[in-house]
Scaffold this motif. Structure first.
Motif, mmCIF file in Angstrom:
data_model
loop_
_atom_site.group_PDB
_atom_site.id
_atom_site.type_symbol
_atom_site.label_atom_id
_atom_site.label_comp_id
_atom_site.label_asym_id
_atom_site.label_seq_id
_atom_site.Cartn_x
_atom_site.Cartn_y
_atom_site.Cartn_z
ATOM 1 N N ILE A 16 45.658 26.106 58.718
ATOM 2 C CA ILE A 16 44.226 26.403 58.619
ATOM 3 C C ILE A 16 43.996 27.668 57.797
ATOM 4 O O ILE A 16 43.123 27.706 56.933
ATOM 5 C CB ILE A 16 43.598 26.526 60.031
ATOM 6 C CG1 ILE A 16 43.596 25.148 60.715
ATOM 7 C CG2 ILE A 16 42.190 27.106 59.950
ATOM 8 C CD1 ILE A 16 43.235 25.186 62.186
ATOM 9 N N ILE A 17 44.794 28.697 58.020
ATOM 10 C CA ILE A 17 44.651 29.948 57.260
ATOM 11 C C ILE A 17 44.939 29.697 55.782
ATOM 12 O O ILE A 17 44.212 30.164 54.906
ATOM 13 C CB ILE A 17 45.575 31.051 57.828
ATOM 14 C CG1 ILE A 17 45.050 31.502 59.199
ATOM 15 C CG2 ILE A 17 45.674 32.234 56.871
ATOM 16 C CD1 ILE A 17 45.969 32.441 59.935
ATOM 17 N N SER A 18 45.973 28.930 55.477
ATOM 18 C CA SER A 18 46.310 28.616 54.080
ATOM 19 C C SER A 18 45.182 27.855 53.397
ATOM 20 O O SER A 18 44.829 28.141 52.249
ATOM 21 C CB SER A 18 47.591 27.793 54.009
ATOM 22 O OG SER A 18 48.673 28.533 54.498
ATOM 23 N N ALA A 19 44.622 26.894 54.100
ATOM 24 C CA ALA A 19 43.519 26.115 53.529
ATOM 25 C C ALA A 19 42.316 27.009 53.246
ATOM 26 O O ALA A 19 41.650 26.873 52.212
ATOM 27 C CB ALA A 19 43.130 24.976 54.470
ATOM 28 N N CYS A 20 42.027 27.930 54.131
ATOM 29 C CA CYS A 20 40.903 28.850 53.918
ATOM 30 C C CYS A 20 41.150 29.761 52.726
ATOM 31 O O CYS A 20 40.249 30.008 51.925
ATOM 32 C CB CYS A 20 40.655 29.693 55.171
ATOM 33 S SG CYS A 20 39.959 28.747 56.540
ATOM 34 N N LEU A 22 43.075 29.190 50.100
ATOM 35 C CA LEU A 22 43.040 28.407 48.867
ATOM 36 C C LEU A 22 41.612 28.065 48.457
ATOM 37 O O LEU A 22 41.327 27.899 47.280
ATOM 38 C CB LEU A 22 43.859 27.129 49.012
ATOM 39 C CG LEU A 22 45.377 27.334 49.050
ATOM 40 C CD1 LEU A 22 46.071 26.016 49.350
ATOM 41 C CD2 LEU A 22 45.885 27.929 47.755
ATOM 42 N N ALA A 23 40.723 27.974 49.404
ATOM 43 C CA ALA A 23 39.329 27.656 49.093
ATOM 44 C C ALA A 23 38.655 28.771 48.302
ATOM 45 O O ALA A 23 37.697 28.531 47.581
ATOM 46 C CB ALA A 23 38.552 27.388 50.379
ATOM 47 N N PHE A 24 39.161 29.993 48.406
ATOM 48 C CA PHE A 24 38.549 31.130 47.732
ATOM 49 C C PHE A 24 39.361 31.644 46.548
ATOM 50 O O PHE A 24 39.056 32.670 45.987
ATOM 51 C CB PHE A 24 38.324 32.271 48.730
ATOM 52 C CG PHE A 24 37.363 31.893 49.807
ATOM 53 C CD1 PHE A 24 36.008 31.793 49.530
ATOM 54 C CD2 PHE A 24 37.805 31.600 51.083
ATOM 55 C CE1 PHE A 24 35.108 31.432 50.517
ATOM 56 C CE2 PHE A 24 36.916 31.240 52.072
ATOM 57 C CZ PHE A 24 35.571 31.153 51.793
ATOM 58 N N THR A 25 40.393 30.936 46.149
ATOM 59 C CA THR A 25 41.215 31.369 45.030
ATOM 60 C C THR A 25 40.544 30.977 43.726
ATOM 61 O O THR A 25 40.115 29.845 43.555
ATOM 62 C CB THR A 25 42.619 30.722 45.111
ATOM 63 O OG1 THR A 25 43.183 31.079 46.361
ATOM 64 C CG2 THR A 25 43.500 31.201 43.989
ATOM 65 N N ALA A 26 40.452 31.918 42.800
ATOM 66 C CA ALA A 26 39.854 31.647 41.490
ATOM 67 C C ALA A 26 40.799 30.790 40.668
ATOM 68 O O ALA A 26 42.016 30.935 40.740
ATOM 69 C CB ALA A 26 39.576 32.954 40.759
ATOM 70 N N LYS A 27 40.222 29.903 39.888
ATOM 71 C CA LYS A 27 41.015 29.059 39.007
ATOM 72 C C LYS A 27 41.451 29.871 37.798
ATOM 73 O O LYS A 27 40.650 30.533 37.158
ATOM 74 C CB LYS A 27 40.197 27.853 38.552
ATOM 75 C CG LYS A 27 39.857 26.916 39.686
ATOM 76 C CD LYS A 27 39.060 25.753 39.187
ATOM 77 C CE LYS A 27 38.687 24.836 40.341
ATOM 78 N NZ LYS A 27 37.854 23.730 39.908
ATOM 79 N N ALA A 28 42.724 29.795 37.486
ATOM 80 C CA ALA A 28 43.251 30.518 36.331
ATOM 81 C C ALA A 28 43.034 29.699 35.065
ATOM 82 O O ALA A 28 42.898 28.482 35.105
ATOM 83 C CB ALA A 28 44.742 30.785 36.536
ATOM 84 N N GLY A 29 43.039 30.389 33.937
ATOM 85 C CA GLY A 29 42.966 29.684 32.660
ATOM 86 C C GLY A 29 41.549 29.329 32.288
ATOM 87 O O GLY A 29 40.594 29.949 32.706
ATOM 88 N N GLY A 30 41.423 28.304 31.472
ATOM 89 C CA GLY A 30 40.125 27.892 30.989
ATOM 90 C C GLY A 30 39.875 28.441 29.604
ATOM 91 O O GLY A 30 40.441 29.453 29.207
#
Length: 167
Positions: A16-20, A22-30
Motif C-alpha cells: 500500500i505504501i509503495s502504491a501511494c 508511485l502515484a505521486f512520482t513525476a514522469k521522467a523524460g518527455g
C-alpha cells in the motif's frame, strides 16, 4: 494461544505504501522546447501539455538580436537537427543545420527580418526536425507586425505560438 505471523500484514502495508508513493512520482523524460531572445526566455513548451493558445510578441527586435532554440528529446539533444522557416503550404524558405554537440540552435534575427522583406503577406512558421523526429514539428508562427494573433497549422495537433517582430 497461537502466534500469527506478522509477515502477511507487513507485506500488505508495504504494498500500500509503495502504491501511494508511485502515484505521486513525476514522469521522467518527455519532449519540450524553449525559445530565447538575447538570453531572455520568451517561450517554454512541453509537447505533452494540453492545448493552450498564447501570443508572444518580440517588441523592438533588431538585426543584432539572436534567437536561440533548445529542443529536448527526453533529456537528450537531437541528432541531425534543422530549423526551417516554412510557408503555409510547407515550402522551405530558409533552413539552418546544427551539429550534434551544440545544445542551443542560434538564428540571427537579421536573417528573419530579411525573410520579412522577401515574403511579405506570407505566414511563416518555425519548423524543427531531427533524426529522432524526421517528420518534424512546427514550433511557432512568425509575425512581423505589431498585430498578435494565434492560429494552428492545419496538420499539427498541438499548440503553435506566434512570434511578432516589430522594428
Amino acid at each position: 494461544m497461537q502466534h500469527r505471523s506478522l509477515k502477511p500484514a507487513l507485506m500488505a502495508v508495504l504494498t500500500i505504501i509503495s502504491a501511494c508513493l508511485l502515484a505521486f512520482t513525476a514522469k521522467a523524460g518527455g519532449e519540450s522546447f524553449e525559445i530565447y531572445l538575447n538570453n531572455k526566455l520568451i517561450l517554454r513548451q512541453a509537447v505533452s501539455q494540453s492545448l493552450t493558445l498564447q501570443s508572444l510578441q518580440l517588441d523592438k527586435a533588431n538585426k543584432e538580436d539572436q534567437l536561440v532554440i533548445y529542443y529536448n528529446h527526453c533529456g537528450a539533444i537531437g541528432k541531425g537537427r534543422t530549423i526551417a522557416i516554412r510557408d503555409d503550404k510547407g515550402n522551405v524558405l530558409k533552413e539552418w543545420k546544427f551539429d550534434d554537440a551544440t545544445k542551443g540552435m542560434t538564428i540571427a534575427v537579421k536573417e528573419l527580418l530579411q525573410l520579412e522583406k522577401t515574403y511579405t503577406r506570407t505566414n511563416l512558421n518555425i519548423f524543427y526536425s531531427a533524426q529522432q523526429m524526421p517528420k518534424g514539428r512546427t514550433l511557432s508562427a512568425l509575425q512581423f507586425t505589431g498585430k498578435s494573433t494565434t492560429w494552428r497549422y492545419q496538420h499539427e495537433s498541438w499548440t503553435v505560438w506566434p512570434i511578432a517582430f516589430v522594428r
